[in-house]
Design a protein around this motif. Structure first.
Motif, PDB file in Angstrom:
ATOM      1  N   ASN A 110       0.991  -1.661   0.054  1.00 35.68           N
ATOM      2  CA  ASN A 110      -0.010  -0.047   0.178  1.00 35.68           C
ATOM      3  C   ASN A 110       1.363   1.310  -0.079  1.00 35.68           C
ATOM      4  O   ASN A 110       0.559   2.160   0.965  1.00 35.68           O
ATOM      5  N   PRO A 111       1.754   1.543  -0.984  1.00 38.90           N
ATOM      6  CA  PRO A 111       2.374   2.499  -0.591  1.00 38.90           C
ATOM      7  C   PRO A 111       1.743   3.722  -1.509  1.00 38.90           C
ATOM      8  O   PRO A 111       0.841   3.889  -2.354  1.00 38.90           O
ATOM      9  N   VAL A 112       1.803   5.223  -0.458  1.00 35.80           N
ATOM     10  CA  VAL A 112       1.461   5.970  -0.918  1.00 35.80           C
ATOM     11  C   VAL A 112       2.160   7.318  -1.556  1.00 35.80           C
ATOM     12  O   VAL A 112       3.482   7.214  -1.263  1.00 35.80           O
ATOM     13  N   THR A 113       1.850   7.937  -2.520  1.00 34.91           N
ATOM     14  CA  THR A 113       2.641   8.900  -3.089  1.00 34.91           C
ATOM     15  C   THR A 113       2.668  10.172  -2.196  1.00 34.91           C
ATOM     16  O   THR A 113       1.850  11.162  -1.875  1.00 34.91           O
ATOM     17  N   GLY A 114       3.365  11.013  -2.083  1.00 34.06           N
ATOM     18  CA  GLY A 114       3.680  12.025  -0.608  1.00 34.06           C
ATOM     19  C   GLY A 114       4.832  11.996  -0.176  1.00 34.06           C
ATOM     20  O   GLY A 114       6.192  11.288   0.595  1.00 34.06           O
ATOM     21  N   PRO A 115       5.254  12.586   1.414  1.00 29.02           N
ATOM     22  CA  PRO A 115       3.134  13.558   2.083  1.00 29.02           C
ATOM     23  C   PRO A 115       3.315  14.811   0.814  1.00 29.02           C
ATOM     24  O   PRO A 115       4.518  15.606   0.210  1.00 29.02           O
ATOM     25  N   ILE A 116       2.713  15.526   0.913  1.00 29.17           N
ATOM     26  CA  ILE A 116       2.000  16.936  -0.144  1.00 29.17           C
ATOM     27  C   ILE A 116       2.555  17.955   1.258  1.00 29.17           C
ATOM     28  O   ILE A 116       0.487  17.870   1.934  1.00 29.17           O
ATOM     29  N   HIS A 117       3.069  18.753   1.098  1.00 30.77           N
ATOM     30  CA  HIS A 117       3.361  20.527   2.008  1.00 30.77           C
ATOM     31  C   HIS A 117       2.052  20.924   1.616  1.00 30.77           C
ATOM     32  O   HIS A 117       2.466  22.064   0.596  1.00 30.77           O
ATOM     33  N   VAL A 118       1.067  21.699   2.250  1.00 30.03           N
ATOM     34  CA  VAL A 118       0.429  22.900   1.959  1.00 30.03           C
ATOM     35  C   VAL A 118       0.488  24.088   2.678  1.00 30.03           C
ATOM     36  O   VAL A 118       0.232  24.345   4.211  1.00 30.03           O
ATOM     37  N   ALA A 119       1.391  24.712   1.997  1.00 29.34           N
ATOM     38  CA  ALA A 119       1.703  25.626   2.495  1.00 29.34           C
ATOM     39  C   ALA A 119       0.743  26.387   3.309  1.00 29.34           C
ATOM     40  O   ALA A 119      -0.511  26.720   3.010  1.00 29.34           O
ATOM     41  N   GLY A 120       1.073  27.212   4.485  1.00 27.90           N
ATOM     42  CA  GLY A 120      -0.327  27.701   5.366  1.00 27.90           C
ATOM     43  C   GLY A 120      -1.201  26.697   6.301  1.00 27.90           C
ATOM     44  O   GLY A 120      -1.435  27.097   7.324  1.00 27.90           O
ATOM     45  N   ALA A 121      -0.955  25.665   6.541  1.00 30.36           N
ATOM     46  CA  ALA A 121      -2.500  25.186   6.463  1.00 30.36           C
ATOM     47  C   ALA A 121      -1.656  24.955   8.215  1.00 30.36           C
ATOM     48  O   ALA A 121      -0.072  24.451   8.973  1.00 30.36           O
ATOM     49  N   ARG A 122      -2.277  25.296   9.175  1.00 28.46           N
ATOM     50  CA  ARG A 122      -1.633  24.296  10.596  1.00 28.46           C
ATOM     51  C   ARG A 122      -2.756  24.019  11.420  1.00 28.46           C
ATOM     52  O   ARG A 122      -4.431  23.419  10.818  1.00 28.46           O
ATOM     53  N   PRO A 123      -2.418  23.473  12.240  1.00 29.62           N
ATOM     54  CA  PRO A 123      -2.902  22.749  13.266  1.00 29.62           C
ATOM     55  C   PRO A 123      -4.113  23.230  14.209  1.00 29.62           C
ATOM     56  O   PRO A 123      -4.125  24.105  14.153  1.00 29.62           O
ATOM     57  N   GLY A 124      -6.084  23.064  13.293  1.00 33.51           N
ATOM     58  CA  GLY A 124      -6.741  23.209  13.634  1.00 33.51           C
ATOM     59  C   GLY A 124      -7.762  23.169  12.541  1.00 33.51           C
ATOM     60  O   GLY A 124      -8.635  23.856  12.745  1.00 33.51           O
ATOM     61  N   ASP A 125      -6.713  23.884  11.493  1.00 32.83           N
ATOM     62  CA  ASP A 125      -7.303  23.913   9.866  1.00 32.83           C
ATOM     63  C   ASP A 125      -7.694  23.094   9.702  1.00 32.83           C
ATOM     64  O   ASP A 125      -8.181  21.356   9.608  1.00 32.83           O
ATOM     65  N   LEU A 126      -8.684  22.868   8.539  1.00 32.67           N
ATOM     66  CA  LEU A 126      -9.484  21.947   7.677  1.00 32.67           C
ATOM     67  C   LEU A 126      -8.821  21.878   6.111  1.00 32.67           C
ATOM     68  O   LEU A 126      -8.627  23.267   5.545  1.00 32.67           O
ATOM     69  N   LEU A 127      -7.839  20.921   5.662  1.00 32.08           N
ATOM     70  CA  LEU A 127      -7.190  20.593   3.940  1.00 32.08           C
ATOM     71  C   LEU A 127      -8.469  20.246   3.565  1.00 32.08           C
ATOM     72  O   LEU A 127      -9.127  18.487   3.674  1.00 32.08           O
ATOM     73  N   ALA A 128      -9.118  21.004   2.516  1.00 31.34           N
ATOM     74  CA  ALA A 128      -9.868  20.612   1.424  1.00 31.34           C
ATOM     75  C   ALA A 128      -9.013  19.695   0.115  1.00 31.34           C
ATOM     76  O   ALA A 128      -8.364  20.023  -0.445  1.00 31.34           O
ATOM     77  N   VAL A 129      -9.039  18.363  -0.133  1.00 29.79           N
ATOM     78  CA  VAL A 129      -8.250  17.855  -1.155  1.00 29.79           C
ATOM     79  C   VAL A 129      -9.840  17.144  -2.616  1.00 29.79           C
ATOM     80  O   VAL A 129     -10.812  16.366  -2.454  1.00 29.79           O
ATOM     81  N   HIS A 130      -9.824  18.264  -3.396  1.00 32.36           N
ATOM     82  CA  HIS A 130     -10.283  17.271  -4.564  1.00 32.36           C
ATOM     83  C   HIS A 130     -10.321  16.562  -5.795  1.00 32.36           C
ATOM     84  O   HIS A 130      -9.346  16.912  -6.298  1.00 32.36           O
ATOM     85  N   PHE A 131     -10.715  15.403  -5.860  1.00 30.09           N
ATOM     86  CA  PHE A 131     -10.386  14.601  -6.804  1.00 30.09           C
ATOM     87  C   PHE A 131     -11.118  15.432  -8.377  1.00 30.09           C
ATOM     88  O   PHE A 131     -12.474  15.153  -8.588  1.00 30.09           O
ATOM     89  N   ILE A 132      -9.962  15.799  -9.270  1.00 34.56           N
ATOM     90  CA  ILE A 132     -10.338  16.431 -10.544  1.00 34.56           C
ATOM     91  C   ILE A 132     -10.198  15.283 -11.264  1.00 34.56           C
ATOM     92  O   ILE A 132     -11.274  15.253 -12.102  1.00 34.56           O
ATOM     93  N   ASP A 133      -9.903  14.531 -11.005  1.00 39.07           N
ATOM     94  CA  ASP A 133      -8.996  13.301 -12.669  1.00 39.07           C
ATOM     95  C   ASP A 133      -8.683  12.196 -11.654  1.00 39.07           C
ATOM     96  O   ASP A 133      -7.687  12.789 -10.771  1.00 39.07           O
ATOM     97  N   ILE A 134      -8.909  11.072 -11.960  1.00 36.46           N
ATOM     98  CA  ILE A 134      -8.569   9.888 -11.535  1.00 36.46           C
ATOM     99  C   ILE A 134      -8.382   8.753 -13.001  1.00 36.46           C
ATOM    100  O   ILE A 134      -9.634   8.476 -13.154  1.00 36.46           O
TER     101      ILE A 134
END
Length: 339
Positions: A64-88
């Motif tokens: 089960n390998p995963v690609t990442g991690p990807i750091h999203v600049a400015g995201a802080r603990p307590g925030d919500l990260l929204a990830v939208h799938f455009i194409d798979i």
């Protein structure tokens, strides 16, 4: 002229990772960035035909390998990260599935001890026809062939857990991870809690399709070319991963036993519904009880995942998180139009 940046993430096999937490980021991106990424299948690409038994060709426990991690600049603990799938999109014209000894919903396992022998290890190879939108199942012990609709999704999507915890990629939990729900398909937005600076997003475990529950233990496993767009909502971290499509809001719960996973997902959806519609908790309970759906994500992983769904039509004009799903859908449409 686009108002979004595009970043490509295509790691070599030795840069794939097998945990959430414990890794330096492959790349850092700003909120609003479109990310084109590649993922490998859960077998690491080593199971290529019916004679490649995972126990012989895979490097346990590196599954089960995963690609990442990807750091999203400015995201802080307590925030919500929204990830939208455009194409798979599957990267190969074949995919595989298998049964494993001691793994799956209908076999003896290390935690469900039985005297009968475990399931036999068998591999199925599927033909993948992206142009026709089908995958072709071939029975191993008869001549039956069945064409099934191609419905690409990612089984594993998550962020780094809190408190410097490191969790194997095969395990789902409050950080996301290996939830294995078919809801994680094109057009959906997954909402994840940010536990560490940058969130540290990772994605893998592509499936050409999967039945609810993933009963045999594996889906139609495939390497994927996937495009996402990410955003951050300040101070809105959910207790458990949530998902939104055009048709449903969706809560998840990933624990054992299965009834507690059910309770977690229902509890979260009832609270979310009460918040969105300004309802008393018992009124929200009544509404979700009569209008909700409760499919299983997986009943095979180290934690089980249950899903709780409510039609967005019930929400009227209410838009969760100030309409971030709709905004990201719009970015996806503009990206696809200029691709």
């Amino acid at each position: 002229m686009n108002d979004f940046d595009v970043v490509r993430v295509d790691p070599a096999p030795d840069r794939l990772v097998y945990t959430f937490g414990g890794h330096e980021p492959l790349v850092s991106v700003a909120p609003g960035t479109v990310i084109e990424l590649t993922t490998e299948d859960c077998y690491g690409g080593r199971v290529r035909g019916i004679h490649d038994l995972p126990s012989r060709v895979c490097d346990f426990p590196k599954l089960n390998p995963v690609t990442g991690p990807i750091h999203v600049a400015g995201a802080r603990p307590g925030d919500l990260l929204a990830v939208h799938f455009i194409d798979i999109r599957p990267r190969r014209d074949w995919a595989v599935s298998s049964t494993f000894p001691h793994f799956g919903a209908l076999t003896t396992t290390h935690s469900t001890a039985m005297l009968h022998p475990p399931l036999e290890e068998v591999v199925w190879k599927y033909d993948v026809d992206v142009d026709r939108g089908v995958v072709r199942y071939h029975a191993r012990r008869s001549d039956l062939t069945v064409e099934l609709p191609l419905d690409p999704m990612h089984g594993t999507v998550g962020v780094a857990p809190a408190a410097d915890e490191v969790v194997m990629s095969i395990t789902p939990g409050a950080h996301g991870g290996n939830m294995d729900t078919p809801e994680l398909r094109v057009g959906t937005t997954v909402y994840l809690p940010v536990n560490v600076a940058g969130g540290m997003l990772a994605i893998g475990d592509g499936h050409c399709r999967q039945g609810e529950g993933e009963v045999c233990g594996t889906a139609v496993e495939a390497a994927m070319q996937t495009t996402i767009v990410v955003d951050v909502v300040r101070g809105a971290a959910p207790a458990w991963p949530r998902i939104q499509s055009d048709d449903f809001i969706i809560s998840t719960g990933s624990v054992r036993p299965l009834e507690d996973a059910f309770r977690v997902s229902q509890h979260d959806l009832i609270g979310w519904t009460a918040e969105l519609l300004d309802l008393d908790p018992l009124d929200a309970l009544q509404l979700v009880s009569q209008a909700g759906l409760a499919p299983a994500g997986n009943v095979v992983d180290t934690n089980y995942t249950m899903i709780a769904k409510l039609p967005t039509s019930i929400l009227g004009a209410k838009r969760p998180y100030d309409g971030v799903h709709q905004r990201l859908c719009d970015v996806g449409r503009r990206y696809l139009a200029q691709r």
